[in-house]
Structures are given as C-alpha cells and as structure tokens.
Design a protein around this motif. Structure first.
Motif, PDB file in Angstrom:
ATOM      1  N   ILE A   1     -48.904   8.738 -36.152  1.00  0.00           N
ATOM      2  CA  ILE A   1     -47.976   8.614 -37.278  1.00  0.00           C
ATOM      3  C   ILE A   1     -48.102   9.835 -38.192  1.00  0.00           C
ATOM      4  N   GLY A   2     -49.318  10.393 -38.334  1.00  0.00           N
ATOM      5  CA  GLY A   2     -49.487  11.613 -39.123  1.00  0.00           C
ATOM      6  C   GLY A   2     -48.712  12.778 -38.526  1.00  0.00           C
ATOM      7  N   SER A   3     -48.767  12.904 -37.200  1.00  0.00           N
ATOM      8  CA  SER A   3     -48.018  13.977 -36.530  1.00  0.00           C
ATOM      9  C   SER A   3     -46.522  13.758 -36.658  1.00  0.00           C
ATOM     10  N   ILE A   4     -46.084  12.521 -36.533  1.00  0.00           N
ATOM     11  CA  ILE A   4     -44.651  12.219 -36.659  1.00  0.00           C
ATOM     12  C   ILE A   4     -44.170  12.528 -38.068  1.00  0.00           C
ATOM     13  N   VAL A   5     -44.975  12.195 -39.077  1.00  0.00           N
ATOM     14  CA  VAL A   5     -44.615  12.514 -40.463  1.00  0.00           C
ATOM     15  C   VAL A   5     -44.526  14.028 -40.646  1.00  0.00           C
ATOM     16  N   ALA A   6     -45.467  14.769 -40.063  1.00  0.00           N
ATOM     17  CA  ALA A   6     -45.439  16.232 -40.181  1.00  0.00           C
ATOM     18  C   ALA A   6     -44.210  16.821 -39.495  1.00  0.00           C
ATOM     19  N   ILE A   7     -43.877  16.310 -38.318  1.00  0.00           N
ATOM     20  CA  ILE A   7     -42.682  16.790 -37.600  1.00  0.00           C
ATOM     21  C   ILE A   7     -41.427  16.478 -38.401  1.00  0.00           C
ATOM     22  N   SER A   8     -41.384  15.274 -38.965  1.00  0.00           N
ATOM     23  CA  SER A   8     -40.245  14.886 -39.798  1.00  0.00           C
ATOM     24  C   SER A   8     -40.146  15.786 -41.033  1.00  0.00           C
ATOM     25  N   ALA A   9     -41.288  16.115 -41.615  1.00  0.00           N
ATOM     26  CA  ALA A   9     -41.296  16.995 -42.795  1.00  0.00           C
ATOM     27  C   ALA A   9     -40.768  18.384 -42.442  1.00  0.00           C
ATOM     28  N   ILE A  10     -41.120  18.881 -41.263  1.00  0.00           N
ATOM     29  CA  ILE A  10     -40.626  20.196 -40.827  1.00  0.00           C
ATOM     30  C   ILE A  10     -39.104  20.149 -40.663  1.00  0.00           C
ATOM     31  N   ASP A  11     -38.593  19.069 -40.049  1.00  0.00           N
ATOM     32  CA  ASP A  11     -37.136  18.933 -39.897  1.00  0.00           C
ATOM     33  C   ASP A  11     -36.446  18.862 -41.260  1.00  0.00           C
ATOM     34  N   LEU A  12     -37.066  18.152 -42.186  1.00  0.00           N
ATOM     35  CA  LEU A  12     -36.514  18.058 -43.544  1.00  0.00           C
ATOM     36  C   LEU A  12     -36.551  19.423 -44.235  1.00  0.00           C
ATOM     37  N   LEU A  13     -37.639  20.150 -44.051  1.00  0.00           N
ATOM     38  CA  LEU A  13     -37.745  21.486 -44.625  1.00  0.00           C
ATOM     39  C   LEU A  13     -36.692  22.418 -44.041  1.00  0.00           C
ATOM     40  N   LYS A  14     -36.436  22.311 -42.728  1.00  0.00           N
ATOM     41  CA  LYS A  14     -35.381  23.124 -42.101  1.00  0.00           C
ATOM     42  C   LYS A  14     -34.032  22.825 -42.749  1.00  0.00           C
ATOM     43  N   ALA A  15     -33.772  21.549 -43.024  1.00  0.00           N
ATOM     44  CA  ALA A  15     -32.503  21.178 -43.658  1.00  0.00           C
ATOM     45  C   ALA A  15     -32.413  21.758 -45.066  1.00  0.00           C
ATOM     46  N   PHE A  16     -33.518  21.742 -45.811  1.00  0.00           N
ATOM     47  CA  PHE A  16     -33.503  22.290 -47.166  1.00  0.00           C
ATOM     48  C   PHE A  16     -33.356  23.806 -47.158  1.00  0.00           C
ATOM     49  N   VAL A  17     -33.988  24.475 -46.187  1.00  0.00           N
ATOM     50  CA  VAL A  17     -33.851  25.930 -46.093  1.00  0.00           C
ATOM     51  C   VAL A  17     -32.411  26.299 -45.765  1.00  0.00           C
ATOM     52  N   ASN A  18     -31.754  25.456 -45.005  1.00  0.00           N
ATOM     53  CA  ASN A  18     -30.369  25.685 -44.585  1.00  0.00           C
ATOM     54  C   ASN A  18     -29.434  24.712 -45.317  1.00  0.00           C
ATOM     55  N   ILE A  19     -29.697  24.498 -46.597  1.00  0.00           N
ATOM     56  CA  ILE A  19     -29.020  23.463 -47.388  1.00  0.00           C
ATOM     57  C   ILE A  19     -27.509  23.658 -47.455  1.00  0.00           C
ATOM     58  N   GLU A  20     -27.037  24.900 -47.445  1.00  0.00           N
ATOM     59  CA  GLU A  20     -25.599  25.136 -47.577  1.00  0.00           C
ATOM     60  C   GLU A  20     -24.808  24.623 -46.375  1.00  0.00           C
ATOM     61  N   SER A  21     -25.457  24.492 -45.230  1.00  0.00           N
ATOM     62  CA  SER A  21     -24.729  23.984 -44.058  1.00  0.00           C
ATOM     63  C   SER A  21     -25.191  22.587 -43.651  1.00  0.00           C
ATOM     64  N   THR A  22     -25.923  21.905 -44.543  1.00  0.00           N
ATOM     65  CA  THR A  22     -26.376  20.541 -44.274  1.00  0.00           C
ATOM     66  C   THR A  22     -25.558  19.581 -45.128  1.00  0.00           C
ATOM     67  N   SER A  23     -24.938  18.610 -44.478  1.00  0.00           N
ATOM     68  CA  SER A  23     -24.133  17.632 -45.233  1.00  0.00           C
ATOM     69  C   SER A  23     -25.052  16.722 -46.042  1.00  0.00           C
ATOM     70  N   HIS A  24     -24.505  16.185 -47.117  1.00  0.00           N
ATOM     71  CA  HIS A  24     -25.265  15.257 -47.965  1.00  0.00           C
ATOM     72  C   HIS A  24     -25.663  14.018 -47.171  1.00  0.00           C
ATOM     73  N   GLU A  25     -24.766  13.573 -46.307  1.00  0.00           N
ATOM     74  CA  GLU A  25     -25.064  12.387 -45.492  1.00  0.00           C
ATOM     75  C   GLU A  25     -26.232  12.670 -44.540  1.00  0.00           C
ATOM     76  N   ASN A  26     -26.193  13.823 -43.882  1.00  0.00           N
ATOM     77  CA  ASN A  26     -27.274  14.194 -42.968  1.00  0.00           C
ATOM     78  C   ASN A  26     -28.591  14.335 -43.722  1.00  0.00           C
ATOM     79  N   LEU A  27     -28.549  14.958 -44.888  1.00  0.00           N
ATOM     80  CA  LEU A  27     -29.737  15.127 -45.706  1.00  0.00           C
ATOM     81  C   LEU A  27     -30.297  13.765 -46.139  1.00  0.00           C
ATOM     82  N   ALA A  28     -29.415  12.857 -46.512  1.00  0.00           N
ATOM     83  CA  ALA A  28     -29.850  11.512 -46.910  1.00  0.00           C
ATOM     84  C   ALA A  28     -30.534  10.796 -45.740  1.00  0.00           C
ATOM     85  N   TRP A  29     -29.973  10.935 -44.547  1.00  0.00           N
ATOM     86  CA  TRP A  29     -30.593  10.334 -43.357  1.00  0.00           C
ATOM     87  C   TRP A  29     -31.975  10.935 -43.098  1.00  0.00           C
TER      88      TRP A  29
END
Length: 169
Positions: free
Chosen positions: A116-144
C-alpha cells in the motif's frame, strides 16, 4: 494406517505441495519487470530527446522514469516476500553481501504495508505529473486523481492502524 488417515495424509500433502502452483505467477512478475525495463529504456530515450531537442516536458518524462522504477520495486517486493511467505525460503543469497537487508524478514503484514505504501507513492507520482502538466489536465481528471490518491492514502493508514491494534507491530 486406516483408510481415513491415508486420505487425510494424501489431502494434506496435496494442499502443502499446491503452494508450488504459485511459482508461475512469480515468474510472470519477473517477466513484468523485463517489460518495465523495455518501457524504461523507451522513456529514457524520450527524456534524452526532450533534453537534446527541447520538445516536451523533461520533468514529466523524468517523473515517468520514477513511476516505472517504483512499480518495478513493488514487483521485486511482491516476488521476494510472496515467494518466501507462501512457497519456500530463498537460500541463494544466504551469505551474500548483496542480500537486501529486508529479505527474509518481510511478513505478510509487512508485505501489505509495503504494497500500500508503494501504491500510494505511485499514485502521488501520477498526481504530481498532473500538477506539473496542469494546463492540459481537466478538473474532472484532477478530481479523480486526488480522490483515488486519498483513497489509497486512507487505506494505507487504516492497514497500519489495524496491524497496530492487532498487536503485530
């Protein structure tokens, strides 16, 4: 030996030896690491092209490298600890200085927390990728992404809390 004892003995031996049916699953996970290695090489070439040519976001590509590495680490943890917990002890690295310090010491409860720690870290990386590329990430996708990450995070905390309450750690 009575007929019932013979049947019981046969059944117990069959159940005990059936654990080896898990071995192909671990071999398939090793194959998954090979596939991830190929993906890593492809992603690394993308990073090199971005740095040399200036097209694209190098940070996003590097985060993809981190993501791939975390997934590969997760697979190694599952392979080693799953094999040792459910099939047989690994004696190949008994006296090797390269033997990871955690090898042979990860219990099933530890495995759950590491997973679960690894899954949380992987999820955090995906979330960070979305924030780095925030201009092309929809609000709905970001919320998910945030919702899924929070679900993993809360699940991890609950797993740790359950283990602590059960007195295992």
């Amino acid at each position: 030996m009575s007929e019932n004892n013979k049947i019981e003995s046969f059944l117990e031996k069959a159940i005990f030896h059936s654990r080896w049916l898990l071995a192909p699953f671990y071999l398939a996970l090793i194959g998954g690491i090979v596939v991830l290695f190929v993906k890593l090489i492809k992603e690394f070439s993308t990073v090199v092209n971005i740095v040399m040519g200036g097209d694209g976001n190098a940070v996003l590509s590097i985060l993809s490298l981190v993501d791939i590495t975390l997934i590969a680490n997760l697979l190694v943890i599952v392979i080693f600890s799953g094999y040792e917990n459910f099939i047989s002890k690994l004696d190949v690295a008994h006296n090797s200085p390269d033997k990871p310090s955690w090898m042979g010491k990860v219990t099933y409860a530890d495995l759950k927390l590491k997973l679960i720690g690894s899954i949380v870290a992987i999820s955090a990386i995906d979330l960070l990728k979305a924030f780095v590329n925030i201009e092309s990430t929809s609000h709905e996708n970001l919320a998910w992404l945030i919702g899924i990450h929070m679900t993993f995070l809360v699940s991890g905390v609950l797993f740790a809390l359950m283990d602590r309450l059960s007195g295992k750690h």
